[in-house]
Design a protein around this motif. Sequence first.
Motif, short mmCIF file in Angstrom:
data_model
loop_
_atom_site.label_atom_id
_atom_site.label_comp_id
_atom_site.label_asym_id
_atom_site.label_seq_id
_atom_site.Cartn_x
_atom_site.Cartn_y
_atom_site.Cartn_z
N GLU A 79 0.78 -1.37 -0.31
CA GLU A 79 -0.21 -0.30 -0.11
C GLU A 79 0.62 1.47 -0.02
O GLU A 79 0.49 2.14 -0.93
N VAL A 80 2.12 1.29 0.79
CA VAL A 80 2.19 2.69 1.43
C VAL A 80 3.72 2.18 -0.71
O VAL A 80 4.08 3.98 -0.76
N MET A 81 4.19 1.71 -1.03
CA MET A 81 5.00 1.65 -2.44
C MET A 81 4.63 1.94 -3.63
O MET A 81 3.19 1.86 -3.87
N ASP A 82 5.58 2.49 -4.65
CA ASP A 82 5.22 2.58 -5.46
C ASP A 82 5.76 1.66 -6.22
O ASP A 82 6.26 1.64 -6.90
N GLN A 83 4.53 0.85 -6.71
CA GLN A 83 4.58 -0.22 -7.97
C GLN A 83 5.53 -0.18 -9.46
O GLN A 83 5.79 -0.22 -9.68
N GLU A 84 5.51 1.49 -9.45
CA GLU A 84 6.20 1.65 -10.61
C GLU A 84 7.81 1.87 -10.44
O GLU A 84 8.54 2.18 -11.94
N ARG A 85 8.37 2.03 -9.87
CA ARG A 85 9.61 2.94 -9.11
C ARG A 85 10.26 1.75 -8.33
O ARG A 85 11.11 1.81 -8.07
N ASP A 86 9.68 1.43 -7.43
CA ASP A 86 10.00 0.52 -6.12
C ASP A 86 9.79 -1.28 -6.16
O ASP A 86 9.01 -1.60 -7.05
N SER A 87 10.17 -2.20 -5.40
CA SER A 87 10.40 -3.35 -5.83
C SER A 87 10.66 -3.74 -4.12
O SER A 87 11.05 -2.57 -3.17
N LEU A 88 9.76 -4.68 -3.93
CA LEU A 88 10.04 -5.52 -2.61
C LEU A 88 9.72 -7.22 -2.96
O LEU A 88 9.38 -7.40 -4.06
N ARG A 89 10.38 -8.27 -2.13
CA ARG A 89 10.98 -9.11 -2.51
C ARG A 89 10.87 -9.73 -0.74
O ARG A 89 11.61 -8.91 0.37
N MET A 90 9.86 -10.99 -1.07
CA MET A 90 9.54 -11.39 0.49
C MET A 90 10.16 -12.60 0.30
O MET A 90 10.29 -13.74 -0.42
N TYR A 91 11.29 -13.39 1.38
CA TYR A 91 11.44 -14.73 1.33
C TYR A 91 11.00 -15.25 2.36
O TYR A 91 11.83 -14.81 3.38
#
Length: 96
Positions: free
Chosen positions: A57-69
């Motif tokens: 919800e906080v991240m900008d899907q066009e500019r940021d990335s998130l990885r969950m392991y």
Amino acid sequence: MMVVVAYDVNTETPEGRKRLRAVAKISAKYGQRVQNSVFECEVSPSDYLMLVHDLVEVMDQERDSLRMYKLGAKHSSKIEQFGRRRHLPVDDVMLI
């Protein structure tokens, strides 16, 4: 279960720097920082869903990335540490 959260937030704008602080704050709510943009979080399945929801919800899907392991319950055998240790093991007893 142990989840490693790794993120890369674009900080070229003031809004990006604000998102970076928000992502770190949300991640710290669920776990502890082990690298600049890496957190280890010991969460229940429902907490995991809330963590993902809050971060996306906080991240900008066009500019940021998130990885969950997802490392699961027997995570200690899957983590190797070299160099300076910056965090405390989450499954040990802590005295405050």
